[in-house]
Design a protein around this motif. Structure first.
Motif: not given
Length: 351
Positions: A149-175
């Motif tokens: 956000s900007a200060e007065a007099p404009s107080f313009q506000t812009v935003s952008q988002h993104g998704d994050m996924v937390v990964v729990a890794l396997p303890g061992d490889g495929p069997r």
């Protein structure tokens, strides 16, 4: 209202509407109306409107949010912007719509953190453009949004988002399970590949001799969740063995690949042999004939008939040992006869 429409239209044109949240647009419009009402813009004329338009140039250059982060590691959220002559009022960060970090350059200290489950901010390494999350966990997954956000007099506000996924890794490889050590052409291969417990479940791929298995051979995948939220996945492979499945050395390789996005890559491979009819080697056949010849020679020697078989067949070639034995026998026989003759002569002499 003409001034308001002009201000909002310019904001949409320069603020990249694809990156602006609707809530931010509505908030910016309300702030503009509160600071500079439409009738004030009309009274000040075209010059004032041009000055207002030049003040609405704040732009978000880039927002970097990692798509995948490994559990218990840190995550770095970045938000780069260009104020275009405006003064910065605030930078705020939200997770799933809830504010957890605020940066106000005029405050002391400028950074402020708000408690939120799954979000632990490293405030000592966070600035107006960077927020560092320490020791992320599964509940840290979500949508993160940067709002500038900007200060007065404009107080313009812009935003952008993104998704994050937390990964729990396997303890061992495929069997790999269900396989046999040997297969023949015409046999049916039925094997399973099971990944270790992870979040999200690993993606599995089968390979036969280095080439990805035909989709008609695949069974599944099947997933299973545990109480702690971790998941396992199983992918089956079933096909009928054909001659092309065996390589030149007579074996067949089955490989399973397990992946999770770009943070995990593990394989397991098994080699099985082709079970072909066994033929007796030529060396063993020759060895068998030699044993028979030795047995025949021994039988002939025992019976005193070496040189011809009992059925009047062809003669067999004597061995060197047999020749030596025969020679020694004749020498001893001749010596014995000489001794007997000598003794007989001595008894016949006159006394």
């Amino acid at each position: 209202m003409a001034g308001t429409e002009a201000s909002i239209a310019f904001q949409r044109r320069n603020g990249n509407p694809s990156r602006l949240d609707n809530s931010s647009q509505r908030g910016a419009s309300r702030r503009q109306l509160a600071v500079i009402p439409p009738h004030a813009l009309l009274k000040k004329g075209k010059q004032s409107i041009d000055m207002m338009i030049r003040g609405l140039g704040i732009r978000l250059l880039e927002v970097r949010i990692p798509m995948h982060t490994v559990r218990d590691q840190s995550a770095r959220l970045e938000c780069y912007f260009d104020m275009e002559g405006e003064s910065l009022y605030s930078v705020k960060w939200y997770k799933d719509g809830n504010e957890f970090y605020r940066y106000l350059p005029r405050d002391m200290p400028p950074a402020q953190v708000f408690p939120l489950p799954g979000v632990s901010v490293d405030i000592h390494n966070s600035t107006e453009s960077t927020v560092v999350l320490s020791s992320v966990n599964l509940s840290s997954s979500g949508r993160y949004r940067c709002e500038v956000s900007a200060e007065a007099p404009s107080f313009q506000t812009v935003s952008q988002h993104g998704d994050m996924v937390v990964v729990a890794l396997p303890g061992d490889g495929p069997r790999i399970t269900g396989g046999r050590p040997r297969y023949q052409v015409g046999d049916t291969v039925r094997v399973n590949c099971t990944s270790g417990r992870s979040k999200p479940a690993a993606q599995l791929i089968w390979f036969i001799n280095g080439e990805q298995a035909d989709s008609s051979f695949i069974r599944g995948p099947f997933s299973k969740s545990s109480r702690d939220g971790l998941e396992t996945s199983t992918l089956g492979l079933e096909f009928k063995v054909r001659p092309k499945h065996f390589r030149r050395n007579g074996d067949m390789k089955l490989k399973c690949l397990a992946t999770i996005a770009t943070v995990y890559w593990r394989t397991n491979e098994e080699s099985v042999e082709g079970d072909r009819p066994q033929k007796a080697p030529a060396l063993e056949i020759r060895k068998g004939h030699g044993d028979m010849a030795a047995a025949a020679a021994a039988a002939s020697a025992a019976s005193g008939e070496y040189g011809a078989n009992r059925n009047g067949g062809s003669r067999m070639r004597p061995t060197p040992l047999w020749v030596c034995c025969q020679l020694l026998f004749h020498i001893l026989l001749a010596t014995y006869r000489i001794l007997v003759s000598s003794i007989a002569s001595m008894h016949q002499l006159p006394r």
